[in-house]
Design an enzyme around this catalytic site. Structure first.
Site, PDB file in Angstrom:
ATOM      1  CG  ASP A  63       2.111  -1.310   7.020  1.00 29.24           C
ATOM      2  OD1 ASP A  63       3.209  -1.711   6.603  1.00 29.24           O
ATOM      3  OD2 ASP A  63       1.865  -1.068   8.211  1.00 29.24           O
ATOM      4  CG  HIS A 216      -1.142   2.615   5.084  1.00 32.56           C
ATOM      5  ND1 HIS A 216      -0.578   3.577   5.895  1.00 32.56           N
ATOM      6  CD2 HIS A 216      -1.496   1.578   5.895  1.00 32.56           C
ATOM      7  CE1 HIS A 216      -0.604   3.153   7.157  1.00 32.56           C
ATOM      8  NE2 HIS A 216      -1.146   1.951   7.179  1.00 32.56           N
TER       9      HIS A 216
END
Length: 256
Positions: A63, A216
């Protein structure tokens, strides 16, 4: 399971090895085509169902990118092991780094969507939330294909902070957009060393045995630990599953 989630095996182990420069690489074991009608929402951290993965099968997701240089380091680690993942992009970042968006797709990864500005969707109006989602999709599509459209070429979306309302979920489902949660995560938003993160995520994976994993790619600690994590997967018999939209041909899915 046929008709619920189509599964396409990329090929035999020999064929996969032939495509990968490293014979001992982790590789990508198969491709799953996700049907939004039967699996509109997946990820046990948020929803009652997830992808039908076998034991020791994992889906890697990232992400908040693209964010050079950390995304570049993540991509390099994935390429070294011939692994394909899914990147849920923030539209504002995609607009700032369109070449990186194109690189993600060019290297065979799936490009999903993660809103434009990463707001708390449950704290703003329905109209503002949907506008931010659509603006993010349009920015990602512009960076990827040079066309601004709110119809995503890959109808995969993940809510920022996994926060959503029922009305938002229902609208995305009506548009055929799969909402992704996760089955486990690395908690890489917390301050820790790459070694601590590796220990945390491998312990969680050992406990669950499989699943959609959240990372992430804008976190330096994640980029730093990714080679060791992929090595752990390879040494412990885990297999990588690459997710694509329903109807994606094998040629498009495996980059050939």
């Amino acid at each position: 399971m046929a008709g619920v989630l189509a599964a396409t095996v990329i090929g035999s182990a020999a064929a996969e090895a032939a495509e990968c420069p490293r014979k001992d690489a982790l590789g990508t074991s198969r491709v799953l085509s996700v049907d939004p009608k039967s699996h509109p929402r997946v990820g046990l951290k948020s929803f009652p169902q997830t992808l039908p993965l076998a034991d020791h099968e994992v889906v890697l997701t990232f992400d908040d990118g693209p964010t050079p240089p950390t995304t570049s380091k993540v991509l390099a680690a994935l390429a070294q092991e011939c692994v394909r993942a899914t990147f849920f992009l923030i539209g504002q970042h995609a607009s700032e780094h369109p070449d990186m968006v194109k690189r993600i797709a060019r290297e065979g990864h799936t490009v999903g969507h993660h809103s434009y500005s990463h707001p708390l969707m449950g704290h703003i109006s329905f109209e503002k939330a949907m506008a931010d989602i659509d603006r993010g999709i349009a920015a990602d599509e512009m960076a990827l294909r040079g066309t601004s459209t709110t119809t995503p070429s890959t109808p995969f979306f993940r809510f920022p902070y996994f926060e959503s309302t029922q009305a938002q979920l229902d609208l995305l489902q009506s548009r055929g957009i799969v909402v992704f949660g996760a089955d486990l995560w690395a908690s890489d938003w917390e301050e820790m060393t790459p070694e601590q993160q590796l220990k945390l995520v491998t312990e969680r994976l050992a406990a669950s045995g499989k699943g959609i994993i959240l990372f992430h790619d804008n976190k330096a600690r994640t980029a730093a630990m990714m080679p060791a994590f992929l090595r752990y997967l390879r040494e412990n018999g885990y297999r990588i599953v690459h997710i694509v939209p329903l109807g994606t041909s094998q040629k498009n899915a495996d980059g050939r």
